[in-house]
Design a protein around this motif. Structure first.
Motif, PDB file in Angstrom:
ATOM      1  N   TYR A 260       0.855  -1.189   0.000  1.00  0.00           N
ATOM      2  CA  TYR A 260       0.000   0.000   0.000  1.00  0.00           C
ATOM      3  C   TYR A 260       0.887   1.233   0.000  1.00  0.00           C
ATOM      4  CZ  TYR A 260      -3.765   3.259   1.112  1.00  0.00           C
ATOM      5  OH  TYR A 260      -4.663   4.293   1.059  1.00  0.00           O
ATOM      6  N   SER A 261       0.443   2.255  -0.711  1.00  0.00           N
ATOM      7  CA  SER A 261       1.160   3.523  -0.737  1.00  0.00           C
ATOM      8  C   SER A 261       0.331   4.582  -0.037  1.00  0.00           C
ATOM      9  CB  SER A 261       1.443   3.953  -2.184  1.00  0.00           C
ATOM     10  OG  SER A 261       1.930   5.283  -2.223  1.00  0.00           O
ATOM     11  N   ARG A 262       0.848   5.115   1.059  1.00  0.00           N
ATOM     12  CA  ARG A 262       0.189   6.247   1.705  1.00  0.00           C
ATOM     13  C   ARG A 262       0.234   7.464   0.787  1.00  0.00           C
ATOM     14  NH1 ARG A 262       1.772   7.154   8.056  1.00  0.00           N
ATOM     15  NH2 ARG A 262       0.571   5.410   8.967  1.00  0.00           N
ATOM     16  N   LYS A 266      -3.172   4.170  -2.523  1.00  0.00           N
ATOM     17  CA  LYS A 266      -3.628   3.052  -3.345  1.00  0.00           C
ATOM     18  C   LYS A 266      -2.853   1.780  -2.998  1.00  0.00           C
ATOM     19  CE  LYS A 266      -0.431   3.600  -7.247  1.00  0.00           C
ATOM     20  NZ  LYS A 266      -0.340   3.765  -8.729  1.00  0.00           N
ATOM     21  N   TRP A 267      -3.440   0.649  -3.383  1.00  0.00           N
ATOM     22  CA  TRP A 267      -2.782  -0.645  -3.194  1.00  0.00           C
ATOM     23  C   TRP A 267      -1.655  -0.780  -4.202  1.00  0.00           C
ATOM     24  CZ3 TRP A 267      -4.478  -2.118   1.230  1.00  0.00           C
ATOM     25  CH2 TRP A 267      -5.807  -1.898   1.596  1.00  0.00           C
ATOM     26  N   GLU A 272       6.381  -2.737  -3.515  1.00  0.00           N
ATOM     27  CA  GLU A 272       6.277  -1.353  -3.974  1.00  0.00           C
ATOM     28  C   GLU A 272       5.526  -0.530  -2.932  1.00  0.00           C
ATOM     29  OE1 GLU A 272       4.558  -1.491  -7.876  1.00  0.00           O
ATOM     30  OE2 GLU A 272       6.188  -2.709  -8.696  1.00  0.00           O
ATOM     31  N   GLY A 273       5.212   0.719  -3.244  1.00  0.00           N
ATOM     32  CA  GLY A 273       4.570   1.569  -2.263  1.00  0.00           C
ATOM     33  C   GLY A 273       5.570   2.022  -1.223  1.00  0.00           C
ATOM     34  N   ASP A 274       5.053   2.480  -0.061  1.00  0.00           N
ATOM     35  CA  ASP A 274       5.950   3.030   0.961  1.00  0.00           C
ATOM     36  C   ASP A 274       5.801   2.343   2.309  1.00  0.00           C
ATOM     37  OD1 ASP A 274       3.426   4.038   1.581  1.00  0.00           O
ATOM     38  OD2 ASP A 274       3.884   6.067   0.862  1.00  0.00           O
ATOM     39  N   LEU A 275       5.266   1.129   2.307  1.00  0.00           N
ATOM     40  CA  LEU A 275       5.121   0.391   3.558  1.00  0.00           C
ATOM     41  C   LEU A 275       6.514   0.065   4.111  1.00  0.00           C
ATOM     42  CD1 LEU A 275       2.454  -2.373   4.020  1.00  0.00           C
ATOM     43  CD2 LEU A 275       4.594  -2.423   5.298  1.00  0.00           C
ATOM     44  N   MET A 312       7.397 -11.643  -1.579  1.00  0.00           N
ATOM     45  CA  MET A 312       7.240 -11.898  -0.145  1.00  0.00           C
ATOM     46  C   MET A 312       8.588 -12.187   0.510  1.00  0.00           C
ATOM     47  SD  MET A 312       3.802 -14.229   0.019  1.00  0.00           S
ATOM     48  CE  MET A 312       3.601 -14.107   1.803  1.00  0.00           C
ATOM     49  N   GLN A 313       9.407 -12.969  -0.164  1.00  0.00           N
ATOM     50  CA  GLN A 313      10.739 -13.269   0.372  1.00  0.00           C
ATOM     51  C   GLN A 313      11.565 -11.994   0.537  1.00  0.00           C
ATOM     52  OE1 GLN A 313      11.605 -16.419  -2.646  1.00  0.00           O
ATOM     53  NE2 GLN A 313      12.351 -17.538  -0.865  1.00  0.00           N
ATOM     54  N   GLU A 314      11.456 -11.104  -0.431  1.00  0.00           N
ATOM     55  CA  GLU A 314      12.184  -9.837  -0.351  1.00  0.00           C
ATOM     56  C   GLU A 314      11.667  -8.994   0.799  1.00  0.00           C
ATOM     57  OE1 GLU A 314      12.928  -5.766  -3.010  1.00  0.00           O
ATOM     58  OE2 GLU A 314      12.177  -7.586  -3.995  1.00  0.00           O
TER      59      GLU A 314
END
Length: 318
Positions: A260-262, A266-267, A272-275, A312-314
């Protein structure tokens, strides 16, 4: 885990598709039960791993090269992609016997069951018949997970807009209490997922919110059979995942995984995103988490599933 070390091959997948129902019948005649050769095999997940990686059944393609896949073949595809198991999020579509048979036939472990009717047949509904049907759906999921060899059911408790907050929470609490004896008898914890349902968080407030309302709800049962299936991506919009994981502690039994990206609201893909995955990893280490992490993103064929497993591993550094 690496692609090279994955025990599943295309040959395994095709062999699973060719196996017959008769070869894996879960219930044998009484006379045959004494024969080890006739006993259904026991399917176990990999042992010795602190984090076991899974995907939702709904992510797995229903067809490959124009061929409709059976449940066993879909499980086999997840195994070939390198997943340790599958979360059966289409539990309403099969019987306990069918779930057990598919696991035995594929050799791929099913660790959990979900019935998506929880959004329409809610434990928070003001209608008693809807709550009763929602409870029956969860009971079915418990039996499916138990038959498959799994260790829990994911539930969405309902919607916060089904009435006044205290009244809605008490409705679902009383329904869950009715489910605890079956959960205990089958060894299937009832695991509450944090979702955007306007319960136990402020849907219209900005971050940084805490996990305390969820913790208080889980603790209100005072039962080892009620815990959290924490969706890391779902509430990144509302709170810090590392802080939430620490607050949940032992209550955090299983994980759902998405990005998810704050910033973009968006998902996203898992990586990716900023989680802040570094904070997630640190918090999981601090609480000594060991168990299942399940992807809940767009799925597809073998190539797509393999990519998700690699993401997921990353994210988890495994």
């Amino acid at each position: 885990m690496s692609d090279r070390n994955s025990p599943f091959t295309r040959r395994h997948f095709l062999a699973a598709g060719a196996a017959t129902v008769a070869a894996t019948a879960g219930v044998a005649a009484q006379a045959d039960e004494a024969s080890p050769a006739k006993m259904p095999k026991i399917v176990r997940p990999p042992e010795g791993k602190r984090l076991l990686l899974s995907c939702k059944l709904g992510m797995i393609a229903r067809e490959v090269d124009g061929k409709k896949l059976s449940l066993a073949e879909r499980l086999s595809l997840a195994g070939e992609a390198g997943f340790d198991g599958v979360d059966l999020d289409e539990a309403a579509s099969c019987t306990p016997e069918q779930a057990r048979q598919a696991v035995c036939q594929s050799g791929v472990f099913v660790h959990n069951a979900i019935n998506h009717a929880h959004w329409s047949q809610r434990l928070t509904s003001a209608k008693e018949e809807e709550r009763a049907q929602g409870r029956a759906n969860i009971e079915h999921c418990m039996r499916v997970s138990h038959a498959a060899g799994g260790s829990g059911v994911l539930i969405v408790v309902g919607r916060g807009d089904d009435g006044p907050a205290d009244e809605v929470e008490e409705r679902c609490r009383q329904e869950i209490k009715k489910l605890i004896p079956l959960a205990a008898s089958l060894g299937q914890p009832i695991l509450v997922e944090n979702v955007w349902n306007k319960m136990h968080y402020d849907h219209d407030a900005p971050p940084e919110q805490t996990a305390e309302p969820f913790v208080k709800f889980i603790d209100s049962f005072n039962s080892p059979w009620v815990g959290m299936y924490y969706d890391i991506g779902n509430h990144w919009k509302y709170g810090q995942p590392g802080e939430w994981i620490r607050a949940f502690g032992y209550r955090c039994v299983k994980l759902d995984v998405k990005g998810y990206s704050r910033a973009a609201n968006k998902w996203t893909e898992i990586t990716e995103g900023d989680l802040p995955w570094d904070q997630v990893r640190q918090a999981l280490d601090e609480i000594g988490f060991a168990g299942w992490a399940t992807a809940e993103v767009g799925g597809g064929d073998l190539k797509r599933l393999t990519l998700v497993r690699q993401q997921m591993q990353e994210a988890f550094g495994v």
